[in-house]
Design a protein around this motif. Structure first.
Motif, PDB file in Angstrom:
ATOM      1  N   TRP A 107      53.753 132.581 -48.744  1.00 57.82           N
ATOM      2  CA  TRP A 107      54.408 131.548 -49.555  1.00 57.82           C
ATOM      3  C   TRP A 107      55.859 131.955 -49.804  1.00 57.82           C
ATOM      4  CZ3 TRP A 107      53.487 131.087 -55.482  1.00 57.82           C
ATOM      5  CH2 TRP A 107      54.200 129.989 -55.980  1.00 57.82           C
ATOM      6  N   VAL A 108      56.093 132.803 -50.790  1.00 60.16           N
ATOM      7  CA  VAL A 108      57.475 133.262 -51.003  1.00 60.16           C
ATOM      8  C   VAL A 108      57.582 134.619 -50.330  1.00 60.16           C
ATOM      9  CG1 VAL A 108      59.300 133.588 -52.687  1.00 60.16           C
ATOM     10  CG2 VAL A 108      57.365 132.145 -53.234  1.00 60.16           C
ATOM     11  N   GLN A 109      57.906 134.600 -49.048  1.00 60.04           N
ATOM     12  CA  GLN A 109      57.808 135.842 -48.286  1.00 60.04           C
ATOM     13  C   GLN A 109      58.781 136.904 -48.761  1.00 60.04           C
ATOM     14  OE1 GLN A 109      57.788 133.513 -44.645  1.00 60.04           O
ATOM     15  NE2 GLN A 109      56.417 135.045 -43.787  1.00 60.04           N
ATOM     16  N   THR A 110      59.959 136.469 -49.229  1.00 65.02           N
ATOM     17  CA  THR A 110      60.941 137.454 -49.672  1.00 65.02           C
ATOM     18  C   THR A 110      60.422 138.267 -50.851  1.00 65.02           C
ATOM     19  OG1 THR A 110      61.959 135.523 -50.656  1.00 65.02           O
ATOM     20  CG2 THR A 110      63.146 136.569 -48.873  1.00 65.02           C
ATOM     21  N   LEU A 111      59.470 137.714 -51.594  1.00 69.08           N
ATOM     22  CA  LEU A 111      58.936 138.448 -52.736  1.00 69.08           C
ATOM     23  C   LEU A 111      57.596 139.095 -52.428  1.00 69.08           C
ATOM     24  CD1 LEU A 111      59.563 135.945 -55.660  1.00 69.08           C
ATOM     25  CD2 LEU A 111      61.008 137.781 -54.845  1.00 69.08           C
ATOM     26  N   PHE A 148      51.453 136.123 -58.659  1.00 68.21           N
ATOM     27  CA  PHE A 148      52.540 135.168 -58.816  1.00 68.21           C
ATOM     28  C   PHE A 148      51.984 133.755 -58.924  1.00 68.21           C
ATOM     29  CE2 PHE A 148      56.400 132.893 -57.531  1.00 68.21           C
ATOM     30  CZ  PHE A 148      57.361 133.601 -58.201  1.00 68.21           C
ATOM     31  N   TYR A 162      50.269 133.214 -62.173  1.00 67.35           N
ATOM     32  CA  TYR A 162      51.198 132.986 -63.280  1.00 67.35           C
ATOM     33  C   TYR A 162      51.724 131.552 -63.269  1.00 67.35           C
ATOM     34  CZ  TYR A 162      54.846 133.753 -66.672  1.00 67.35           C
ATOM     35  OH  TYR A 162      55.627 133.664 -67.795  1.00 67.35           O
ATOM     36  N   VAL A 163      51.996 131.046 -62.086  1.00 67.44           N
ATOM     37  CA  VAL A 163      52.498 129.677 -61.990  1.00 67.44           C
ATOM     38  C   VAL A 163      51.464 128.709 -62.560  1.00 67.44           C
ATOM     39  CG1 VAL A 163      53.109 127.844 -60.383  1.00 67.44           C
ATOM     40  CG2 VAL A 163      54.070 130.123 -60.081  1.00 67.44           C
ATOM     41  N   GLU A 210      51.103 128.930 -66.387  1.00 65.82           N
ATOM     42  CA  GLU A 210      52.170 128.299 -67.151  1.00 65.82           C
ATOM     43  C   GLU A 210      52.146 126.780 -67.009  1.00 65.82           C
ATOM     44  OE1 GLU A 210      53.330 130.583 -69.254  1.00 65.82           O
ATOM     45  OE2 GLU A 210      55.424 130.573 -68.629  1.00 65.82           O
ATOM     46  N   VAL A 211      51.803 126.323 -65.806  1.00 67.66           N
ATOM     47  CA  VAL A 211      51.801 124.883 -65.553  1.00 67.66           C
ATOM     48  C   VAL A 211      50.911 124.170 -66.548  1.00 67.66           C
ATOM     49  CG1 VAL A 211      50.808 123.206 -63.971  1.00 67.66           C
ATOM     50  CG2 VAL A 211      52.452 124.854 -63.136  1.00 67.66           C
ATOM     51  N   LEU A 222      53.990 138.630 -67.861  1.00 68.80           N
ATOM     52  CA  LEU A 222      54.791 138.617 -66.635  1.00 68.80           C
ATOM     53  C   LEU A 222      55.495 139.956 -66.434  1.00 68.80           C
ATOM     54  CD1 LEU A 222      56.054 137.016 -64.246  1.00 68.80           C
ATOM     55  CD2 LEU A 222      57.872 136.350 -65.793  1.00 68.80           C
ATOM     56  N   LEU A 228      55.194 142.433 -63.292  1.00 72.31           N
ATOM     57  CA  LEU A 228      56.343 142.958 -62.551  1.00 72.31           C
ATOM     58  C   LEU A 228      56.279 144.478 -62.437  1.00 72.31           C
ATOM     59  CD1 LEU A 228      59.182 140.694 -63.915  1.00 72.31           C
ATOM     60  CD2 LEU A 228      58.475 140.938 -61.550  1.00 72.31           C
ATOM     61  N   TYR A 271      54.013 145.277 -59.777  1.00 71.37           N
ATOM     62  CA  TYR A 271      54.636 144.857 -58.518  1.00 71.37           C
ATOM     63  C   TYR A 271      55.579 145.937 -58.004  1.00 71.37           C
ATOM     64  CZ  TYR A 271      57.878 141.974 -55.688  1.00 71.37           C
ATOM     65  OH  TYR A 271      58.676 141.451 -54.708  1.00 71.37           O
ATOM     66  N   PHE A 272      56.334 146.539 -58.912  1.00 69.62           N
ATOM     67  CA  PHE A 272      57.318 147.523 -58.467  1.00 69.62           C
ATOM     68  C   PHE A 272      56.707 148.901 -58.235  1.00 69.62           C
ATOM     69  CE2 PHE A 272      60.433 144.489 -60.281  1.00 69.62           C
ATOM     70  CZ  PHE A 272      61.142 144.299 -59.118  1.00 69.62           C
ATOM     71  N   PHE A 302      52.039 140.877 -54.565  1.00 65.95           N
ATOM     72  CA  PHE A 302      51.423 140.414 -55.809  1.00 65.95           C
ATOM     73  C   PHE A 302      49.905 140.317 -55.648  1.00 65.95           C
ATOM     74  CE2 PHE A 302      55.693 138.761 -56.672  1.00 65.95           C
ATOM     75  CZ  PHE A 302      55.834 139.164 -57.988  1.00 65.95           C
TER      76      PHE A 302
END
Lengths: 527, 482
Positions: free
Chosen positions: A72-76, A138, A141-142, A145-146, A182, A186, A189-190, A212
């Protein structure tokens, strides 16, 4: 069919969204059509979810099934990764069952801004289902919150007199919790890449880049430093405990429940609160075993305070809905107690009790809603002797009261009994407090029933009340059936839960299955 | 001095997008005398921006240091120039009808926007103090005039004067810092300054003096606490379309300038400035948010919220790593779309007899114009950072940068502030969705405004749901830039 089977989770979760988009094109004046459509969509949503129940492989119920994993969000390193195990399966079934019942119960209760109302109900359903299927933090979390936005509007637009206050309180409380969560996400994640780099098996399975993936986090759990787990547990704790809600984070709940429309309360109590407990089960326990054990004394203490305090406050309420709301605080205390006993009985009972709470409290809110629609008051003193004019209603109410107080043959008993076993296994005192909660629960529920249903009708306004109609029966009978099913034959549920629960226990207490050490209530260390 | 060297053709080529804006701006001033229907001038200005964007696009893969190292053409500069052009175009689009209503439709308005944009573009490319300052003042002087563009409106006059006085003052402070830097290094180029600073002890009083005055000037420009007081007045008094322009373009330009100065010129002093910046960031977020709670004028409310957003962005500098700087760029890009969207709705609220600036003016907007209300809701959710809107991605990156570099306390304060901000954004939501309409007349929706709203909403949702290409864009800008 193959396509359906491969994408069943996506279809189940996003089906209400499709229904919602279609709903946009309806004329807002045509209320009947809107209602029919909304009911159709959510009933169809339940039907769509049934194959999950039948296709689910019970023998490997601790494995993620129906998995889809798309970048999905590959950069992350965030993926659209969904899948369910036995625990999520039950919660999804609960959600798809309660959704249509809540919508059906709104048929006559919601008269203004009907179209928006159903739009928000459908949006809510998407958010909740998304939370239970997400295996990517990730994504989780979306969805998490939605779901805030539709609930805010459901309370804020269709709620009672103090609706704006209750709505924003609900929103802010949950938001504060979730943004801190969140930060915890994170931090995981790190830290992941550094741990994956040292352990070839983890790297081989999940890669060494930032991710994630919840399962990857499960895998690195044993290597997380104690201090790190401690802080992350606290960050998650705020997010989940507010949602559950645990004492002392519960104050938004009575406000939200009392002001919300009936369907909102049903969903809120039935499903939303379970997102918090699900968070503990899915994330806190398996990812942060050492942190979890460290906080057992605190969690148990808060759970017990919740049980007793919730019950005592419930007893004093003059308003039926508020009574049920506070009983939720008490019941969720049970759920937390079972969970943090950290043994198979406790966890099994905790999860079953989550389902039970959804069923019983959901039904009780429906019942309160029915009487409110007739009398436009929920004050207990206004009622009395209702069983004379509404016999069917009285029977339904009685069954659900019995279910709520945990009478054998009904669902509540199974849950409470199993939790008690789990608690007793760890510490006598825990079980004693839990037991006192049961006694208090019986007291306030039976007293409520007595004051509203039994005796002679004193208030002339109650003399001409109509008994339940078919639609109302249709909203509540499915819940009664499930209540009896769990009460009489809980084996299918335990069968689904057994393996995932053992897996969690094995993660939190790796030595549990060799000699069953007890958690010490004084310092939380394993003896 | 380096910039007196011979100017080559390549040097000219590197600033074609800027020159092109200047030419269009001057033609606008001439056409103003000839054209009766002033809206046509707006379209002409849009054409100028489009042409500039085209030239910019052709320069996209060029890496070039023009004018003997005074101006840099790199991915970082191009990324920010893109934001400025975008913001300018959207601001002009929402101005077209608005200026008619305010009866102040004049050609110089569009010319000034183009000049200001040109100044910003020089700022983004400047790697030299003189170039930077010229760009900055070009932008600032044009903006002072634009803020006071509603000549018959006292509030606008006052705002302009206030903005001008404080702006000039802050430029003076900035210039003072710059002169100290020049004194230390004997050069105006950022790289030379950095080199000279790194040779001096880190506690050197002159270096510190330069850093502090420079920082103060910068904090003025981005409206960070304690130099934020001009913002609410300037935002409230300015024509709403100019408020939109200021809140996105001017802000983005000031941050672009800050990146170059803090991350290149005075980078050797980072241990010193990072502490100051952390304090400023915390104060900015918190004071901005708390002050916003009590506002009943939407323009002032959003001004304070924009102050708090500046505080969030500073986190990117404090983190100072790749994630942090990506966050700065990405956040400003997202903020451009989201904020223009918000201001566009407020511009639409301005009608014949309605000011449209009070929270009460939005009462029942949902019943009169559901689309506008829903769009506004989405923009506000994005400002608050609720997924799946773009604002969440921006905030995510900032928080991630803070956690990644171990600034945990800062991260906690930032997320709590994000929660506070929901409180006042939702006051607008409550007004729109949960109160009865007090005003019966419809909104002023014109084609330009609709277009701007469309662009804003598409990107606000797109970046939220599929952020990959935009993250890549911002990351590319900071990895290869400066």
């Amino acid at each position: 069919m193959d396509f359906f089977r491969q994408h069943i989770l996506t279809i189940v979760a996003f089906w209400p969204l499709a229904g919602m988009i279609v709903l946009f094109f309806f004329n807002k004046e045509n209320k009947t059509l809107i209602r029919i459509w909304a009911n159709f969509v959510l009933i169809a949503g339940f039907v769509l979810s049934l194959p999950l129940w039948f296709w689910f492989d019970r023998n490997t119920s601790d494995q993620m099934q129906f998995v889809e994993n798309i970048p999905w969000v590959q950069t992350l390193g965030a993926n659209y990764h969904v899948g369910i195990d036995g625990i999520s399966l039950l919660l999804i079934m609960l959600t798809t069952l309660l959704g249509p019942l809540a919508v059906l119960s709104s048929w006559t209760a919601i008269e203004n801004r009907v179209k928006e109302y159903y739009v928000f109900m459908m949006m809510l359903q998407v958010g909740m289902l998304g939370v239970f299927i997400s295996l990517d933090f990730f994504l989780f979390y979306v969805f998490w919150e939605v779901m805030l936005v539709p609930m805010y509007f459901l309370i804020g637009v269709w709620g009672g007199p103090r609706k704006l206050y209750a709505a924003i309180k609900f929103f802010l409380y949950t938001l504060v919790g979730s943004v801190l969560m969140l930060l915890g996400i994170l931090a995981l994640y790190f830290i992941y890449p550094s741990i994956a780099a040292q352990h070839a098996d983890i790297a081989a399975q999940f890669g060494v880049g930032n991710t994630f993936d919840v399962l990857a986090f499960h895998a690195i759990a044993p290597y997380l430093a104690y201090n790190f787990q401690y802080w992350i547990f606290l960050a998650f704790f705020v997010g989940f405990a507010i949602k559950v809600p645990m004492f002392p984070f519960h104050t938004w709940l009575p406000d939200a429940h009392v002001e919300a429309p009936t369907a909102g309360s049903v969903i809120l109590a039935g499903v939303l609160l379970k997102m918090g407990t699900y968070g503990f089960l899915r994330f806190s326990l398996p990812i942060l075993p050492e942190g979890t054990k460290h906080f057992v004394p605190m969690m148990i203490t808060l759970a017990i305070i919740g049980i007793v305090y919730g019950a005592l406050v419930a007893m004093m309420q003059p308003d039926m809905k508020k009574l049920v709301a506070y009983s939720s605080v008490s019941h969720m205390g049970f759920v937390m107690l079972g969970m943090f006993a950290l043994n198979p009985n406790g966890l099994n009972g905790s999860i079953i009790q989550q389902i039970n709470h959804g069923i019983s409290t959901g039904a009780l809110f429906l019942i309160v809603g029915m009487i409110y629609e007739r009398r436009h008051t929920r004050e207990i003193a206004q009622f009395g002797g209702i069983s004379n004019v509404m016999p069917m209603f009285a029977i339904v109410f009685l069954i659900m009261t019995m279910s709520s107080i945990g009478l054998p043959l009904l669902n509540g008993f199974i849950g409470e009994f199993t939790i008690m076993m789990g608690a007793l296994q760890e510490h006598l005192a825990w079980a004693v407090f839990a037991g006192s909660g049961i006694v208090l629960g019986a007291a306030y529920m039976l007293w409520l029933y007595q004051r509203t249903m039994l005796g002679k009708i004193e208030n002339p306004a109650n003399e001409k009340l109509l008994d339940l109609n078919l639609r109302e029966l249709a909203t509540i009978v499915p819940l009664i059936i499930v209540a009896f099913w769990i009460g009489l034959y809980p084996a299918p549920f335990f069968r689904i839960l057994d393996k995932p629960v053992n897996k969690i226990v094995a993660k939190v207490r790796p030595d549990f299955f060799q000699g069953a050490p007890r958690l010490n209530a004084e310092n939380g260390a394993v003896r | 001095m380096q910039f007196l060297q011979t100017v080559t053709v390549q040097d000219i080529g590197a600033i074609v997008p800027e020159l092109e804006l200047a030419v269009f701006g001057m033609f606008l001033l001439i056409f103003d005398l000839l054209v009766k229907e002033k809206r046509k001038l707006g379209y002409f200005a849009l054409a100028g921006i489009a042409a500039s964007a085209l030239f910019l696009y052709r320069l996209r893969s060029v890496e070039f240091s023009a004018y003997g190292g005074a101006l840099s053409l790199d991915p970082f500069a191009i990324f920010f120039k893109l934001i400025f052009l975008l913001a300018a175009a959207l601001s002009i689009a929402i101005s077209l009808k608005y200026l008619d209503i305010e009866r102040e439709n004049h050609g110089e308005y569009y010319a000034l926007i183009l000049f200001a944009t040109m100044g910003m573009m020089f700022m983004a490319g400047a790697v030299d103090l003189v170039t930077l300052y010229i760009g900055l003042e070009t932008m600032a002087i044009a903006t002072y005039v634009l803020v006071g563009f509603l000549r018959s409106n006292q509030r606008s006059n006052e705002a302009s004067l206030k903005y001008f006085l404080l702006g000039a003052f802050s430029s003076g402070i900035l210039l003072y810092g710059m002169s100290l830097l020049y004194g230390i290094s004997g050069s105006t180029r950022f790289v030379d300054i950095a080199e000279a600073l790194s040779r001096r002890p880190i506690t050197d009083p002159i270096s510190l003096m330069a850093m502090i005055t420079l920082s103060a000037g910068m904090f003025f420009k981005v409206a960070a606490v304690p130099f934020h007081q001009w913002t609410p007045d300037a935002y409230e008094g300015a024509p709403t379309s100019i408020t939109a322009f200021m809140s996105v373009a001017v802000k983005a330009a000031s941050f672009a300038m800050m990146v170059r100065i803090f991350m290149v010129a005075i980078y050797p002093l980072r241990p010193q400035w990072v502490t100051i910046m952390a304090a400023v960031s915390i104060m900015t977020m918190t004071i901005g948010n708390i002050a916003a709670i009590t506002q009943s004028n939407v323009k002032r409310l959003l001004a304070y919220s924009s102050i708090s957003h500046a505080g969030y962005i500073l986190i990117g500098f404090i983190a100072g790593n790749e994630t942090g700087l990506t966050a700065v760029g990405l956040y400003l890009l997202i903020y451009t779309f989201t904020n223009i969207g918000v201001w566009a709705v407020i511009v639409a609220l301005r009608r014949k007899d309605v000011i449209g600036e009070h929270v009460d003016d939005m009462a029942g907007l949902f019943f009169r114009h559901p689309t506008a209300a829903v769009l506004m809701l989405i923009f506000l959710l994005s400002l608050a950072g609720i997924p799946p809107t773009a604002g969440f991605i921006g905030k995510y990156f900032l928080f991630a940068a803070a956690i990644e570099t171990g600034h945990n306390v800062l991260a906690v304060i930032a997320v709590l502030n994000a929660a506070i901000s929901v409180y006042f954004y939702f006051r607008i939501v409550v007004s729109m969705f949960m109160r009865d309409a007090t005003e019966k007349t419809g909104l002023t929706l014109a084609p330009g405004l609709n277009m701007a709203l469309g662009v804003a909403i598409i990107f606000t949702m797109l970046i939220g749901i599929y952020p990959d290409p935009f993250i890549a864009l911002a990351r590319h800008a900071v990895i290869l830039g400066f």
